[in-house]
Design an enzyme around this catalytic site. Structure first.
Site: not given
Length: 198
Positions: A43, A79, A128, A187
């Protein structure tokens, strides 16, 4: 068509992406930490790819979308720094090679660089929104993962996703269904990758 309608138009795909066994296992504590660590390192690679995609999108976005995209870029930089801290604490190598699902997602983002702005904004919103809804399913998270779940369900993130929705809706016509389906499939493959690693 408002992008939020895509959730009702593709309910099975949406459920698979946001209620994946990976997320259930994070919630109930049955996910092996090695699988979570694999996912976490991959990720971090994805977030770096997303940062590049979003920076290029900002450069060609309509004026009303620029502020939310710029704010999102700052959040992605933060992040990545957070990932570095977590990797240090967990003894992870963030320079690990991209696994096939990560590489395929990067290729999708590269293709979206050539798509119209409306399609690219739809893709970003889908990414998102999937993340927001998926981690809400994992909440509150088993003790080993609770800090991560809390990080990814922070109230400010929901506001960002809403602003992206408005930007996507305001960007004009786009081939929303196909873009949505591609992102949701990516995803699912990303969650699958972590489960398979276990």
């Amino acid at each position: 068509m408002p992008v939020a309608e895509l959730l009702q138009r593709h309910p099975r795909a949406w459920s698979r992406a946001t209620r994946h066994p990976f997320l259930v296992a994070v919630r109930d504590g049955t996910l092996p930490e090695a699988a979570f660590d694999t996912w976490l390192a991959q990720d971090a690679r994805f977030v770096a790819d997303l940062l590049r995609f979003q920076a290029r999108l900002l450069a060609r976005a309509p004026r009303p979308a620029q502020a939310v995209l710029a704010g999102g870029l700052v959040a992605l930089v933060d992040e990545l720094a957070w990932f570095e801290v977590q990797a240090s604490l967990r003894g992870l190598d963030l320079d690990t090679p991209a696994l096939p699902a990560t590489a395929a997602y990067a290729e999708l983002l590269e293709r979206l660089d050539g798509a119209d702005v409306g399609s690219a904004l739809t893709a970003l919103w889908t990414i998102e929104r999937t993340y927001l809804d998926a981690w809400a399913v994992a909440a509150p998270g088993a003790p080993a993962y609770r800090e991560f779940v809390q990080h990814w369900t922070a109230p400010g993130f929901a506001g960002y996703v809403t602003a992206l929705e408005q930007a996507a809706d305001g960007a004009g016509d786009a081939d929303r269904d196909d873009v949505f389906a591609e992102v949701v499939a990516a995803e699912c493959a990303f969650w699958d990758m972590a489960v398979d690693a276990a």
